[in-house]
Write an enzyme that holds these catalytic residues in place. Structure first.
Site, PDB file in Angstrom:
ATOM      1  N   HIS A  59       0.658  -1.411   0.173  1.00  0.00           N
ATOM      2  CA  HIS A  59      -0.371   0.303   0.253  1.00  0.00           C
ATOM      3  C   HIS A  59       1.091   1.552   0.500  1.00  0.00           C
ATOM      4  CE1 HIS A  59      -1.745  -3.423   1.821  1.00  0.00           C
ATOM      5  NE2 HIS A  59      -2.867  -3.417   1.336  1.00  0.00           N
TER       6      HIS A  59
HETATM    7  S1  FES Z   1       1.605  -0.612   3.998  1.00  0.00           S
HETATM    8 FE1  FES Z   1       0.238  -1.740   4.161  1.00  0.00          FE
HETATM    9  S2  FES Z   1       1.247  -3.639   4.371  1.00  0.00           S
HETATM   10 FE2  FES Z   1       2.963  -2.044   3.829  1.00  0.00          FE
END
Ligand code: FES
Ligand code: HEM
Lengths: 168, 394
Positions: A118
């Site tokens: 993410h």
């Molecule tokens: S930013 Fe969501 S798991 Fe690393």
């Protein structure tokens, strides 16, 4: 007589209900226990790693309980930190994103860890600097023994960090 | 017919057939959307059959699983690929028909009294089906399998107090490992399908008590349906249903033979590696909308998590959110608009779920998530307005 019969039946029902509850409880407990990690998993020993083998600017990955531990020997052009540092130049952190547990990748040109899932980012000290991760990368329990670091054991340096709330 | 008499004396089959089939009436004013319930059952049957055949060569062991699927079943077993493709496409299409089935219920107000139990058991089936898909996805032990399981199990870590221990308990290890694979296997192959069958039975029984809803949302008595306003389930309704099924099967096997790739992610053809997360991971398409709600609250992880759980379950409470006396969306102009915004938003979230969550996309995801919840929160208000209108109109 009739009344007494009913109350005796009630009593039997309650007794049976209680007995059944004990049985159900026991079965559920047994089921619960079957899902616990096996002894061989629980007993996974500590891991010893010679950190002097890491060259400045290099990053090595130790495997502790199946989790990657990043060992980075920082160079002066990277983010510096006193509190989360080992021997002034090493960053030792669990390579598991504190957001949802993906493994961040080291981006050598930017000198940050970037999480592929993410888009979370951590600096060379493991501090979260962008994206969804709520806190810095965790520091695993460690103990310093000369050039070696023992992962999975709590040494004085780790305890100090832990007291300051820096490890998790 | 002697055999039937013999059977009837022992099992009262004639009565059963009457109650369940020949004297169970379906309203005439329904459309092809009402055939999706039976389509769901058809896909479920396909999943069970194809599942049994891949099971014959599958090996639930972290060291063997990947090869048993990608080598043995795909390359060595005659037609093994066919059963694997069928199972994978079946899982994907299951969610397509389920979403249509559920949207039909939402549009025509089929979740309202007296069908709350139909709705709730249906929702439980949706949750069970999601769990079945999730556990099944780990079994090929590829990179996508592994990291989907790793991230989703990590979600439980955020539960206050017990979270971290709970995650280890669910996995049976500090990370997703062999113990996780074997227990997911047991759940996917035995436990969850068993529950699915049980709840399908309750669901169908529950539909039969009030009978099917219809396009107009105006309840019909059995007498009305018997005399002109309905058709017997068997053979009249099912005759049409068989036609729909055969068209559906052409579409389905077209996908299995020519378009199966959408259900088989290329990243999953690399064996699981717990030290290397693939550079871009995402869930299967049917979870993308919910996943986007999780990411949509990009500024707060806890909010995202709460929103995610809420988005998965909020629709279960529709019967109590929407209490308007008007049942069918056909006669609810505002509801109609809200409904189509909701559907568009769901599609929008599904598309966003696969894009990187940065910059503008992050904000769009946030906006989409808000619209998702706005639909449900608008319903109690709309119900009040419509209640007044109905009372005033009389
Ligand atoms: S930013 Fe969501 S798991 Fe690393
Ligand atoms: C394994 C999953 C499922 C199966 C096998 C199944 C099967 C069926 C069947 C055969 C019918 C009757 C035919 C029809 O009206 O389409 C039906 C009706 C219905 N189902 Fe499902 N269903 C499933 C999941 C769901 C889900 C997830 C929901 C929603 C949460 C749901 C909600 C309903 C409703 C509301 C009706 C009544 C529709 C009406 O009368 O208008 N079902 N289902």
């Amino acid at each position: 007589m009739a009344e007494e019969k009913v109350s005796r039946r009630d009593f039997l029902l309650y007794a049976m209900g209680a007995w059944a509850a004990v049985g159900v409880g026991g079965v559920l407990y047994g089921m619960y226990k079957t899902w616990e990690p096996l002894p061989e998993v629980k007993a996974q020993a500590t891991v010893t790693f010679d950190i002097s083998t890491v060259q400045p600017g290099e990053i090595k990955v130790a495997n502790w309980r199946g989790k990657p531990v990043f060992i980075l020997r920082r160079t002066p052009d990277m983010t510096q930190c006193k509190d989360r540092s080992i021997k002034d130049e090493y960053t030792v952190v669990l390579g598991i994103c504190t957001h949802l547990g993906c493994i961040p990748n080291w981006e050598a040109d930017k000198k940050i860890w970037h999480c592929p899932c993410h888009g979370g980012e951590y600096d060379a000290c493991g501090k979260n600097i962008f994206g969804p991760p709520p806190r810095p990368l965790d520091v695993p329990p460690f103990k310093i023994e000369g050039n070696n670091i023992v992962l999975g054991e709590e040494g004085p340096e780790y305890k100090q960090m832990k007291e300051k709330g820096l490890t998790a | 017919m002697k055999f039937m008499d013999w059977l009837d004396e022992r099992l009262a089959v004639r009565q059963l057939i009457k109650v369940m089939l020949t004297e169970y009436y379906v309203p005439k004013n329904i459309n092809f959307l009402w055939s999706f319930g039976v389509l769901v059952m058809l896909v479920f049957a396909i999943l069970v059959v194809s599942g049994i055949f891949v099971l014959m060569y599958y090996k639930p062991d972290a060291n063997l699983a990947f090869d048993s699927v990608n080598k043995t079943i795909m390359m060595d077993v005659e037609y093994g690929w066919l059963f694997r493709h069928t199972h994978a496409v079946g899982a994907s299409i299951m969610f397509l028909v389920l979403f249509v089935h559920m949207a039909r219920g939402i549009y025509y107000g089929s979740f309202k009294a007296p069908r709350e139990i139909v709705w709730i058991t249906g929702y439980i089936l949706f949750v069970l089906m999601s769990a079945t898909a999730f556990t099944g996805y780990l079994l090929p032990w590829g990179q996508m399998s592994y990291w989907a399981a790793q991230t989703i199990t990590t979600l439980f870590e955020k539960i206050p107090f017990i979270g971290p221990d709970l995650v280890i308990w669910i996995r049976g290890n500090y990370i997703v490992e062999d113990a996780t694979l074997t227990r997911f296997f047991a759940l996917h192959v035995v436990f969850l399908p068993l529950l699915l069958i049980v709840f399908t039975a309750i669901h169908l029984y529950a539909v039969r008590i009030p009978g099917s809803n219809n396009e107009d949302g105006i309840e019909l008595t059995k007498e009305e349906k018997k005399h002109g306003k309905g058709i017997p389930f068997w053979p009249v309704f099912m005759a049409k249903e068989f036609f729909v099924m055969s068209v559906f099967l052409i579409f389905f096997f077209y996908l299995v033979f020519y378009q199966y790739k959408f259900a088989m992610d290329p990243i999953n053809f690399t064996p699981a590696n717990y030290l290397q997360t693939p550079t871009h991971i995402y869930p299967e398409w049917y979870f993308l909308a919910f996943y986007e709600v999780l990411r949509g609250f990009f500024f707060s992880q806890n909010l995202g998590l709460i929103a995610f759980v809420l988005s998965m379950f909020i629709a279960a409470f529709l019967p109590w959110l929407d209490t308007s006396p008007i049942k069918s969306g056909k006669y609810r102009p505002i509801y109609k608009i809200l409904f189509w915004i909701f559907i568009a938003d769901f599609v929008f979230l599904t598309i966003l779920g696969k894009l990187p969550p940065t910059g503008l996309y992050a904000w769009l995801g946030f906006a989409g998530s808000l619209v998702f919840f706005a639909f449900f929160l608008a319903l109690p208000i709309l119900s009040k307005i419509e209640k007044k209108k109905v009372a005033g109109g009389r």
